[in-house]
Design a protein around this motif. Structure first.
Motif: not given
Length: 177
Positions: A39-59, A166-170
């Motif tokens: 909730a803190w990191q995603l609004p600050l991120s320039r790569h929100r979509r990439a971050d979310v996809l990485l979280c789902v993949g890592a999970m 991460a490199r491919r997504l962002a």
């Protein structure tokens, strides 16, 4: 990359909440800490979509990897919700939190896969060993050598895999995908 230090420190707080919480029977502490981190990191991120996809993949990857350890009895986890045969929710939250560092505090590793491999091979087992010795959140068994070796191999494969994703997504400016 301008928020690399707060990102790194926030992930460490997630780790402490997850591991310390699990050791006390608070399986929910890690997931709650991750949600607050996201909730803190995603609004600050320039790569929100990439971050979310990485979280789902890592999970997903983390659930499979740590479920192998739990299912084979190579290690046991404190607060094993939902089951002793699967990765607990608190450790899956840690995988998601780790993913939120890949485009931020660990972004410099994206073009340096060998360094990422070494970080995974050393840092992964070290984190589990600390979770066992300092917190009693993980039990690596009477002879921890096989578990630590398995962790080193798994993390040496998973870390560069996640860095490539991460490199491919962002991609970093000026680096190839």
């Amino acid at each position: 990359m301008r928020h690399w230090l707060p990102n790194a420190l926030s992930y460490q707080l997630v780790w402490i909440a997850a591991v310390g919480g699990a050791a006390r029977g608070w399986w929910w502490a890690g997931p709650v800490a991750f949600v607050l981190f996201a909730a803190w990191q995603l609004p600050l991120s320039r790569h929100r979509r990439a971050d979310v996809l990485l979280c789902v993949g890592a999970m997903a990857v983390g659930f499979v990897v740590d479920s192998i350890w739990a299912g084979t009895g190579l290690m046991r986890f404190a607060s094993p919700v939902p089951s002793t045969q699967f990765a607990p929710l608190w450790i899956v939250a840690l995988w998601a939190g780790f993913a939120l560092t890949l485009n931020h505090s660990l972004a410099a590793l994206k073009p340096r896969l060998l360094l990422g491999t070494l970080l995974g091979a050393c840092g992964g087992p070290l984190a589990y060993a600390i979770a066992e010795r300092a917190w009693d959140a993980v039990d690596l068994g009477a002879r921890p050598g096989p578990a630590l070796l398995a962790l080193a191999v798994a993390w040496s494969l998973v870390t560069p895999l996640l860095l490539v994703a991460a490199r491919r997504l962002a991609p970093l400016p000026g680096t190839p995908r």
